[in-house]
Design an enzyme around this catalytic site. Structure first.
Site, short mmCIF file in Angstrom:
data_model
loop_
_atom_site.label_atom_id
_atom_site.label_comp_id
_atom_site.label_asym_id
_atom_site.label_seq_id
_atom_site.Cartn_x
_atom_site.Cartn_y
_atom_site.Cartn_z
N ILE A 176 28.07 -14.94 -9.92
CA ILE A 176 27.59 -16.45 -9.74
C ILE A 176 27.27 -16.66 -8.37
O ILE A 176 25.99 -17.37 -8.13
CB ILE A 176 29.08 -17.42 -9.80
N GLU A 195 29.47 -11.31 1.63
CA GLU A 195 30.41 -10.38 0.51
C GLU A 195 31.48 -9.55 1.41
O GLU A 195 30.82 -8.88 2.21
CB GLU A 195 29.41 -9.59 -0.29
N LEU A 309 33.32 -13.50 -19.93
CA LEU A 309 31.97 -13.77 -20.46
C LEU A 309 32.29 -14.60 -21.81
O LEU A 309 33.00 -14.31 -22.60
CB LEU A 309 31.21 -12.49 -20.83
N HIS A 431 2.61 -1.89 -27.99
CA HIS A 431 2.13 -1.62 -26.69
C HIS A 431 0.78 -2.72 -26.67
O HIS A 431 0.20 -3.01 -27.58
CB HIS A 431 1.20 -0.08 -26.39
#
Length: 446
Positions: A176, A195, A309, A431
């Site tokens: 986040i 952090e 999640l 490709h």
């Protein structure tokens, strides 16, 4: 008696309700707020709406590469907010339409569990064969001096802004934090990312973390690792975040402090202990079928504290329904893909190198800068990194670069089928496409 009562209509709850109903179960879905949960209303979807606004701005800044001269541009924050809210509203309507079409009973109210076969909502008892707790999670906030000042906000608050800050300090460089830092950086916000651990995005592959940090810094984000917020203070109408950075105290002026220090399970006020459901601060304890310690009662998604999640919550629910119907659903929860929508995107599935310590494994990287399509897109930063075990089976893949969120699903499919890399090399990729970076990385194993 109903077949199934689901408490919480986030992604895990409403997807499971739809799935169970389609398989013939009589389902009741209870939600005290708005269907869609955190992901749709305050998380994944509104964040991605902002992300694509920011991506458009980033492309605008780089148009000179394509021979297009844009000397100036303006940002209408009201349009950005309206677009985000419209997307969320449309998604909520889509869910409600499906629920109505399938004739799923949706009850608005706060649920409580009386016993393993009884749920109470709006002072009425619902008797059911099975119960699923899907009450999600909420932001985990850390206490500090000044945490009540008006510039301090959670990840939920930031998605309701009318105008965007010019200076932001983000506390916590997890998914986040990094998403918000890179998004608001594109909105010409001066961002400082803080952090506590010695690297950003702590759970990710070491090479990915290092490259992400370097790329974020190159974009102008100030990153402090091994750092902690001490306080937020006001001086003469200005606000400062006081940060301990490797023993040095720094004061960073800011008009917005985003606290993104993770999420914690939301038990929804349910009397877990009273009815005999075991839990810890990390979440409700479940077995491999997501059964709690109270028989016929299950818990899925963030409330279990296991890999928070939205898509994981959905498949938790599918697993529960298969167990209720006494059918086997072979879902591999060790192969859940995850994505960081930053600039560039990051995606991962499977193991990281530290998981493989003490075993025989090989690794290979392929850089986006050598891919023709990436050069045409002017998005050449990043790489694909793959890990294979002693049997040449792919056990982990980590991507930082353009369309990483899409590329990871090809790899997830290959991992699920346990295809040997010698077979994988035979799969033809068109490709020129970005997907060739995956093909070339596989070909690099000899």
């Amino acid at each position: 008696m109903r077949d199934l009562v689901i408490i919480g209509a986030g992604p895990g709850g409403f997807d499971t309700a739809i799935h169970a109903k389609e398989l013939g179960l009589d389902v009741v879905l209870i939600e005290k707020h708005i269907v869609g949960g955190t992901c749709l209303n305050y998380g994944c979807i509104p964040t991605k709406a902002l992300y694509h606004n920011a991506k458009s701005i980033k492309l605008m800044k780089d148009l000179d590469v394509f021979g297009i001269n844009v000397s100036d541009y303006s940002i209408d924050y009201s349009v950005i907010k309206e677009r985000k809210e419209t997307i969320v509203s449309n998604q909520v309507k889509n869910i409600l339409t499906t629920i109505k079409k399938l004739k799923i009973d949706l009850i608005e109210g706060t649920a409580s569990i009386k016993d393993r076969h009884t749920v109470i909502v709006n002072n009425e008892e619902i008797h059911t064969k099975n119960i699923i707790i899907a009450t999600g999670s909420s932001p985990r906030l850390i206490p500090f001096e000044g945490d009540n000042l008006p510039v301090v906000h959670s990840s939920k608050d930031i998605l309701a802004l009318d105008t965007f800050p010019k200076k932001m300090v983000v506390i916590g460089a997890g998914v986040i934090g990094c998403e918000m830092a890179t998004i608001f950086n594109q909105f010409d916000c001066d961002v400082t990312l803080v952090e506590y651990q010695n690297e950003i995005l702590p759970p990710l592959d070491q090479d990915i973390k290092k490259r992400a940090r370097n790329l974020y810094k190159r974009q102008g984000i100030n990153i402090m690792t091994s750092a902690s917020l001490q306080s937020v203070k006001e001086v003469d109408g200005l606000y400062y975040a006081v940060i301990d950075h490797k023993g040095k105290i720094l004061e960073v002026e800011t008009d917005y402090v985003l606290v993104s220090t993770g999420r914690q399970p939301n038990f929804g006020g349910l009397p877990l202990e009273e009815v005999g459901i075991d839990y810890t601060k990390q979440g409700i304890i479940v077995n491999s079928n997501f059964e709690t310690s109270l028989s016929d009662v299950y818990a899925i998604g963030d409330v279990t504290g296991i890999l928070m999640l939205a898509h994981k919550a959905t498949y938790d629910g599918y697993k529960v329904v298969s167990h209720i119907l006494k059918k086997d659903m072979a879902i591999n929860f060790n192969q859940v893909p995850s994505v960081v929508f930053s600039f560039p995107e990051i995606a991962s599935v499977g193991l990281v190198e530290s998981d493989l310590e003490g075993t025989e494994y090989r690794k290979n990287k392929f850089m986006f800068k050598t891919n023709a399509k990436a050069q045409c897109l002017n998005e050449t930063d990043g790489f694909v990194k793959m890990l294979v075990d002693e049997n040449d089976i792919l056990v982990g893949c980590h991507i930082i670069g353009p369309h990483a969120s899409d590329l990871i699903h090809e790899v997830s499919t290959i991992m699920y089928k346990n295809i040997n890399i010698s077979e994988y090399k035979n799969i033809i990729h068109a490709h020129p496409t970005i997907s060739e970076v995956v093909s070339e990385c596989i070909k690099g194993f000899h």
